[in-house]
Design a protein around this motif. Sequence first.
Motif, short mmCIF file in Angstrom:
data_model
loop_
_atom_site.label_atom_id
_atom_site.label_comp_id
_atom_site.label_asym_id
_atom_site.label_seq_id
_atom_site.Cartn_x
_atom_site.Cartn_y
_atom_site.Cartn_z
N MET A 1 8.50 49.70 55.08
CA MET A 1 9.46 49.47 56.16
C MET A 1 10.16 50.74 56.61
N THR A 2 9.90 51.84 55.93
CA THR A 2 10.64 53.07 56.23
C THR A 2 9.82 54.09 56.98
N GLN A 3 8.52 53.86 57.15
CA GLN A 3 7.65 54.85 57.77
C GLN A 3 8.08 55.14 59.21
N GLY A 4 8.23 56.43 59.53
CA GLY A 4 8.57 56.84 60.88
C GLY A 4 10.03 56.70 61.24
N LYS A 5 10.88 56.25 60.31
CA LYS A 5 12.30 56.09 60.60
C LYS A 5 13.07 57.32 60.16
N PRO A 6 14.20 57.62 60.82
CA PRO A 6 15.04 58.71 60.32
C PRO A 6 15.53 58.37 58.92
N ALA A 7 15.69 59.38 58.09
CA ALA A 7 16.09 59.16 56.70
C ALA A 7 17.45 59.77 56.44
N LEU A 8 18.23 59.07 55.64
CA LEU A 8 19.51 59.57 55.17
C LEU A 8 19.36 59.93 53.69
N GLY A 9 19.69 61.17 53.36
CA GLY A 9 19.67 61.58 51.96
C GLY A 9 20.92 61.11 51.26
N VAL A 10 20.75 60.43 50.13
CA VAL A 10 21.86 59.82 49.41
C VAL A 10 22.13 60.59 48.12
N ALA A 11 23.39 60.87 47.85
CA ALA A 11 23.83 61.43 46.58
C ALA A 11 24.82 60.45 45.95
N MET A 12 24.68 60.19 44.67
CA MET A 12 25.57 59.27 43.97
C MET A 12 26.33 60.03 42.89
N VAL A 13 27.64 59.83 42.85
CA VAL A 13 28.49 60.46 41.85
C VAL A 13 28.86 59.40 40.81
N GLY A 14 28.40 59.60 39.57
CA GLY A 14 28.59 58.61 38.52
C GLY A 14 27.32 57.81 38.34
N TYR A 15 27.02 57.44 37.07
CA TYR A 15 25.73 56.78 36.82
C TYR A 15 25.83 55.72 35.73
N ALA A 16 27.03 55.23 35.44
CA ALA A 16 27.19 54.22 34.41
C ALA A 16 26.96 52.82 34.99
N PHE A 17 27.80 51.86 34.64
CA PHE A 17 27.62 50.46 35.06
C PHE A 17 27.41 50.35 36.57
N MET A 18 28.38 50.82 37.35
CA MET A 18 28.26 50.69 38.79
C MET A 18 27.16 51.60 39.34
N GLY A 19 26.98 52.75 38.72
CA GLY A 19 25.91 53.63 39.17
C GLY A 19 24.54 52.98 39.04
N ALA A 20 24.33 52.27 37.94
CA ALA A 20 23.07 51.56 37.75
C ALA A 20 22.89 50.46 38.80
N ALA A 21 23.97 49.71 39.08
CA ALA A 21 23.89 48.65 40.08
C ALA A 21 23.61 49.22 41.47
N HIS A 22 24.29 50.31 41.82
CA HIS A 22 24.07 50.92 43.13
C HIS A 22 22.67 51.52 43.22
#
Length: 392
Positions: A1-22
């Motif tokens: 579903m993403t082919q040919g679409k503009p992409a947003l680069g995502v950075a996540m700060v934190g990787y515990a409980f909520m980081g895993a869910a996100h």
Amino acid sequence: MTQGKPALGVAMVGYAFMGAAHSQAWRTVGRVYDLPVAAEMRVVCGRDEGRAREAADRLGWAEVEIDWRRLLERDDVDVVDVCTPGDSHAEIAIAALEAGKHVLCEKPLANTVEEAEAMTAAAQRAEAAGVFSMVGFNYRRVPAVALARQLVEQGRLGTIRHIRAQYLQDWIVDPEFPLVWRLQKDKAGSGALGDIGAHIVDLAQFVTGDTVAGVSALMETFVKQRPLAEASSGLSAAGSSELGDVTVDDASLFLARTTGGAVATFEATRFAAGRKNGLRLEVEGSKGSIAFEFESMNELLFHDHTEPAATAGFRRISVTEPEHPYMSAWWPAGHIIGYEHTFTHEVRDFLEAVGSSRPPSPSFADGLQVQRVLAAVEQSAAKDSCWTAVES
């Protein structure tokens, strides 16, 4: 579903409980929803490089940073997802917005009203430049909750008169459970009030379309000291023999009135033995009622009080049809979804809004409003439950 679409680069700060869910949401969303933009999981950030690299490998992030400020310098980062404890939300979110990065920030928005006000002001400035932000109240994205909101909007409940909201957990009933960051005011802002009470305040306001105007509250800390935490992960931890002070509430309860004239009760506790994630919302109006329990999250109870008394009563709606909110992308009718899907729905709404150059919801201003309710609760409890107006 993403082919040919503009992409947003995502950075996540934190990787515990909520980081895993996100992370689950970022990995999944483009595979199930047709979105105007794609999301690329570029980098996860944490203070411990070794643990951050392990998290990146496990959760699906391409790279690692150990200083969140480096994220703001990267041209390949368009979105900053803040999954840290509340004491760092304001600093990270404001800096990211000022650097031109879209921001998704976990709830509660901040630890204080003053921080939330600064974040909201930064969000409003950024929005004028086409940079958007959203606070992550994921329970709004439960399909049954979204359906409840639709029923209220359609007038099926009539004039709203009563709201009852509870969030009951039991993960710190044991007095030997360690003093993790969620039990320290300087890191968490408050205890059950901000951690889970914020959710039910937002849910009640979201479903009814009304806001809390004033409160009368009490707060209690049942266990005053706990073993210092030596290690923690999610809602689990190991403690030492040394004790430290618990500086947040274990339970918060309050009466409220809304700006629309309804009366409400709210209860948030992490001392309800046997309750693991007992979120419940009831709304009663002049024409009908709804009742929702997260532990039966695919169901909504609805009573239409305009029906004849001989056949009227609560009906159980299985919220699994393609016509129900969010459900068209998932499974055949009757096949249920779970907790993790709420975050996928959250990210879907965020990307749809950002990709369409419109402000996402709930906004930082919505998060600020909830923060003001929490502040009024603390103020009332500190004054022997004195009635306290919510700042507008």
